[in-house]
Design an enzyme around this catalytic site. Structure first.
Site, PDB file in Angstrom:
ATOM      1  N   ASP A  32      -5.609  -7.761   0.138  1.00  0.00           N
ATOM      2  CA  ASP A  32      -7.004  -7.340   0.258  1.00  0.00           C
ATOM      3  C   ASP A  32      -7.899  -8.570   0.190  1.00  0.00           C
ATOM      4  O   ASP A  32      -7.714  -9.449  -0.656  1.00  0.00           O
ATOM      5  CB  ASP A  32      -7.369  -6.349  -0.855  1.00  0.00           C
ATOM      6  CG  ASP A  32      -8.652  -5.595  -0.542  1.00  0.00           C
ATOM      7  OD1 ASP A  32      -8.585  -4.379  -0.293  1.00  0.00           O
ATOM      8  OD2 ASP A  32      -9.725  -6.238  -0.531  1.00  0.00           O
ATOM      9  N   ILE A  33      -8.894  -8.620   1.066  1.00  0.00           N
ATOM     10  CA  ILE A  33      -9.783  -9.783   1.143  1.00  0.00           C
ATOM     11  C   ILE A  33     -10.705  -9.873  -0.071  1.00  0.00           C
ATOM     12  O   ILE A  33     -11.251 -10.929  -0.382  1.00  0.00           O
ATOM     13  CB  ILE A  33     -10.602  -9.718   2.459  1.00  0.00           C
ATOM     14  CG1 ILE A  33     -11.115 -11.082   2.854  1.00  0.00           C
ATOM     15  CG2 ILE A  33     -11.734  -8.695   2.357  1.00  0.00           C
ATOM     16  CD1 ILE A  33     -11.700 -11.128   4.264  1.00  0.00           C
ATOM     17  N   ASN A  87      -8.467   5.973  -0.965  1.00  0.00           N
ATOM     18  CA  ASN A  87      -9.850   6.430  -0.963  1.00  0.00           C
ATOM     19  C   ASN A  87     -10.068   7.211   0.331  1.00  0.00           C
ATOM     20  O   ASN A  87      -9.752   6.712   1.425  1.00  0.00           O
ATOM     21  CB  ASN A  87     -10.805   5.238  -1.025  1.00  0.00           C
ATOM     22  CG  ASN A  87     -10.740   4.518  -2.352  1.00  0.00           C
ATOM     23  OD1 ASN A  87     -10.564   5.137  -3.389  1.00  0.00           O
ATOM     24  ND2 ASN A  87     -10.860   3.201  -2.316  1.00  0.00           N
ATOM     25  N   GLY A  93     -15.321   6.288  -1.896  1.00  0.00           N
ATOM     26  CA  GLY A  93     -15.174   4.836  -1.853  1.00  0.00           C
ATOM     27  C   GLY A  93     -14.517   4.286  -0.605  1.00  0.00           C
ATOM     28  O   GLY A  93     -14.289   3.081  -0.516  1.00  0.00           O
ATOM     29  N   GLN A  94     -14.222   5.148   0.384  1.00  0.00           N
ATOM     30  CA  GLN A  94     -13.603   4.622   1.599  1.00  0.00           C
ATOM     31  C   GLN A  94     -14.644   3.867   2.419  1.00  0.00           C
ATOM     32  O   GLN A  94     -15.749   4.380   2.656  1.00  0.00           O
ATOM     33  CB  GLN A  94     -12.997   5.759   2.444  1.00  0.00           C
ATOM     34  CG  GLN A  94     -12.187   5.238   3.634  1.00  0.00           C
ATOM     35  CD  GLN A  94     -11.474   6.345   4.408  1.00  0.00           C
ATOM     36  OE1 GLN A  94     -11.669   7.542   4.146  1.00  0.00           O
ATOM     37  NE2 GLN A  94     -10.651   5.952   5.364  1.00  0.00           N
ATOM     38  N   HIS A 100      -5.292   3.657   4.804  1.00  0.00           N
ATOM     39  CA  HIS A 100      -4.621   2.543   4.118  1.00  0.00           C
ATOM     40  C   HIS A 100      -4.410   2.921   2.663  1.00  0.00           C
ATOM     41  O   HIS A 100      -5.213   3.636   2.060  1.00  0.00           O
ATOM     42  CB  HIS A 100      -5.436   1.251   4.218  1.00  0.00           C
ATOM     43  CG  HIS A 100      -6.849   1.388   3.751  1.00  0.00           C
ATOM     44  ND1 HIS A 100      -7.836   1.944   4.532  1.00  0.00           N
ATOM     45  CD2 HIS A 100      -7.441   1.074   2.572  1.00  0.00           C
ATOM     46  CE1 HIS A 100      -8.969   1.961   3.862  1.00  0.00           C
ATOM     47  NE2 HIS A 100      -8.766   1.430   2.666  1.00  0.00           N
ATOM     48  N   LEU A 101      -3.319   2.405   2.133  1.00  0.00           N
ATOM     49  CA  LEU A 101      -2.940   2.650   0.744  1.00  0.00           C
ATOM     50  C   LEU A 101      -3.158   1.366  -0.049  1.00  0.00           C
ATOM     51  O   LEU A 101      -2.598   0.316   0.294  1.00  0.00           O
ATOM     52  CB  LEU A 101      -1.461   3.072   0.702  1.00  0.00           C
ATOM     53  CG  LEU A 101      -0.823   3.324  -0.662  1.00  0.00           C
ATOM     54  CD1 LEU A 101      -1.556   4.415  -1.432  1.00  0.00           C
ATOM     55  CD2 LEU A 101       0.653   3.696  -0.477  1.00  0.00           C
ATOM     56  N   HIS A 102      -4.002   1.449  -1.087  1.00  0.00           N
ATOM     57  CA  HIS A 102      -4.190   0.303  -1.977  1.00  0.00           C
ATOM     58  C   HIS A 102      -3.036   0.257  -2.975  1.00  0.00           C
ATOM     59  O   HIS A 102      -2.715   1.274  -3.610  1.00  0.00           O
ATOM     60  CB  HIS A 102      -5.476   0.446  -2.799  1.00  0.00           C
ATOM     61  CG  HIS A 102      -6.744   0.408  -2.009  1.00  0.00           C
ATOM     62  ND1 HIS A 102      -7.534  -0.725  -1.915  1.00  0.00           N
ATOM     63  CD2 HIS A 102      -7.387   1.363  -1.290  1.00  0.00           C
ATOM     64  CE1 HIS A 102      -8.605  -0.457  -1.177  1.00  0.00           C
ATOM     65  NE2 HIS A 102      -8.549   0.799  -0.793  1.00  0.00           N
TER      66      HIS A 102
HETATM   67  P1  AMP Z   1     -11.577   1.266   1.204  1.00  0.00           P
HETATM   68  O1  AMP Z   1     -12.913   0.916   0.579  1.00  0.00           O
HETATM   69  O2  AMP Z   1     -10.693   2.126   0.378  1.00  0.00           O
HETATM   70  O3  AMP Z   1     -11.783   1.790   2.608  1.00  0.00           O
HETATM   71  O4  AMP Z   1     -10.784  -0.103   1.312  1.00  0.00           O
HETATM   72  C1  AMP Z   1     -11.032  -1.051   2.294  1.00  0.00           C
HETATM   73  C2  AMP Z   1     -10.523  -2.352   1.783  1.00  0.00           C
HETATM   74  O5  AMP Z   1     -10.377  -3.241   2.879  1.00  0.00           O
HETATM   75  C3  AMP Z   1     -11.475  -3.031   0.790  1.00  0.00           C
HETATM   76  O6  AMP Z   1     -10.797  -3.197  -0.457  1.00  0.00           O
HETATM   77  C4  AMP Z   1     -11.794  -4.370   1.459  1.00  0.00           C
HETATM   78  O7  AMP Z   1     -11.884  -5.426   0.531  1.00  0.00           O
HETATM   79  C5  AMP Z   1     -10.637  -4.542   2.413  1.00  0.00           C
HETATM   80  N1  AMP Z   1     -10.883  -5.354   3.586  1.00  0.00           N
HETATM   81  C6  AMP Z   1     -11.939  -5.295   4.428  1.00  0.00           C
HETATM   82  N2  AMP Z   1     -11.802  -6.191   5.416  1.00  0.00           N
HETATM   83  C7  AMP Z   1     -10.626  -6.829   5.203  1.00  0.00           C
HETATM   84  C8  AMP Z   1      -9.922  -7.881   5.873  1.00  0.00           C
HETATM   85  N3  AMP Z   1     -10.393  -8.464   6.985  1.00  0.00           N
HETATM   86  N4  AMP Z   1      -8.730  -8.275   5.358  1.00  0.00           N
HETATM   87  C9  AMP Z   1      -8.250  -7.717   4.239  1.00  0.00           C
HETATM   88  N5  AMP Z   1      -8.853  -6.727   3.558  1.00  0.00           N
HETATM   89  C10 AMP Z   1     -10.045  -6.299   4.032  1.00  0.00           C
END
Ligand code: AMP
Ligand code: ZN
Length: 114
Positions: A32-33, A87, A93-94, A100-102
């Site tokens: 995650d970035i 999320n 929080g999405q 995607h799965l955190h």
């Molecule tokens: P969500 O808020 O559950 O939709 O999660 C989206 C996640 O994607 C967040 O934790 C962001 O930090 C992550 N994210 C967004 N852009 C990137 C990227 N380019 N590379 C890696 N993670 C990212």
């Protein structure tokens, strides 16, 4: 959001570079970035669907493929305690509307979540 505009589709296509921490035919794992814990990975299906349930409706086996990567990463890195989060919906929080799965680990987590 169109698939053309989707940041995770761009990562999967290689248009936006992101190291692949683990892969299989249906999914990839990336860092995650903006990590919220010492370990914060995203397990992302290659096929664009808005959320996890839509992914399941399209092909339940793809959810299994996500969990196979959780198994691979946690086994490889010796991670015993972790949290898995989908999320779903902006109110939960999405922010990226490609399922995607955190996978988060490396610190204590409170319950209930914020
Ligand atoms: P969500 O808020 O559950 O939709 O999660 C989206 C996640 O994607 C967040 O934790 C962001 O930090 C992550 N994210 C967004 N852009 C990137 C990227 N380019 N590379 C890696 N993670 C990212
Ligand atoms: Zn996408």
């Amino acid at each position: 959001m169109s698939e053309e505009a989707c940041i995770f589709c761009k990562i999967i296509a290689g248009v936006i570079p992101a190291p692949h921490l683990a892969t299989n035919d249906e999914a990839i794992a990336i860092a995650d970035i903006s990590p919220v814990a010492p370990t914060h990975y995203l397990i992302v299906p290659r096929r664009h669907e808005e959320n996890a349930v839509a992914l399941h409706r399209g092909n339940p086996a793809e959810l299994g493929a996500l969990f196979a990567l959780v198994d691979e990463l946690t086994s490889r890195e010796g991670i015993a305690d972790y949290r898995l989060v989908f999320n779903t919906g902006a109110g939960a929080g999405q922010s990226v509307f490609h399922a995607h799965l955190h996978l988060i680990a490396g610190r204590a987590f409170s319950w209930p979540p914020g």
